[in-house]
Structures are given as C-alpha cells and as structure tokens.
Design a protein around this motif. Sequence first.
Motif, PDB file in Angstrom:
ATOM      1  N   VAL A 182      15.680  54.050  -1.489  1.00 11.01           N
ATOM      2  CA  VAL A 182      15.003  52.774  -1.764  1.00 11.01           C
ATOM      3  C   VAL A 182      15.564  51.687  -0.843  1.00 11.01           C
ATOM      4  N   GLU A 183      16.890  51.641  -0.716  1.00 14.61           N
ATOM      5  CA  GLU A 183      17.520  50.659   0.189  1.00 14.61           C
ATOM      6  C   GLU A 183      17.047  50.863   1.620  1.00 14.61           C
ATOM      7  N   GLU A 198      13.574  49.572   2.031  1.00  9.64           N
ATOM      8  CA  GLU A 198      13.643  48.100   2.077  1.00  9.64           C
ATOM      9  C   GLU A 198      14.161  47.618   3.428  1.00  9.64           C
ATOM     10  N   ALA A 199      15.039  48.413   4.044  1.00  4.24           N
ATOM     11  CA  ALA A 199      15.595  48.040   5.351  1.00  4.24           C
ATOM     12  C   ALA A 199      14.612  48.299   6.488  1.00  4.24           C
ATOM     13  N   LYS A 244      19.061  49.302   9.809  1.00  2.75           N
ATOM     14  CA  LYS A 244      19.049  47.835   9.870  1.00  2.75           C
ATOM     15  C   LYS A 244      19.246  47.343  11.295  1.00  2.75           C
TER      16      LYS A 244
END
Length: 119
Positions: free
Chosen positions: A90-91, A94-95, A66
């Motif tokens: 998955v996170e 998405e990041a 991030k």
Amino acid sequence: MARILIVDDAKFMRMTLSNILMKAQHEIVGEAENGKQAVELYRECLPDLVTMDITMPEMSGLEAVKEIKREFPHAKIIMCSAMGQQKMVVEAIEAGAKDFIVKPFDEVRVSEAINRILL
C-alpha cells in the motif's frame, strides 16, 4: 516489447523474473540487487518498466520508488513482495508504484501486470 529493469536482492528471483520476461519477448536492460543500484541504473538505462522488490539491503524498494518517481514522475514500477507485506505494498502504491506482484511469481500474473501497465 518493453525494456525492463529487474530489482531484487535475491539472484534466484532476478533469474526467475528474467526468464518469464524474456519468454514474453521483453528485453532486460539491467539488474540491481538493492534500491541504490536501482536508482543509478534507472538513470543510466531509462527503462520502460521496473520490477522492484520491497525488502533489500542499503536502500529499500520503497525508498527507491520514491527517489525514482521524484526524478522521473512518469516511471512505471511494479512492486514485488512476499506474502504478508500488504502494508508495504500500500505504501509503495502511494509512493507511485503502478501495481504489485506476489512471490513466488506466477508467470500469467506477471505478464498480465506488465501488459496492463505498458498499455
């Protein structure tokens, strides 16, 4: 040939990846053992690609992705995860991570992921 930053808290994993990548003619521009070091080294080296472990001390791979993507939106990052961390993967995607490779590392899978992302 790409300039690659390897991030993993386990020295053995960094060595394993380093050997696979150098065999494929890539240059290792740095190694970090936590997310905080990863962000600092990214700023210094501006690598073409980062392999990022998810679970690390001080700052997780997720937080590091991030932070790097905030500063460098075009950063190319591949997450490295042990089995059973799908939710985190998955996170990470998405990041802003581009792909993920699962430990233990499969040489062919690592090379395929890197070549696909660098194209």
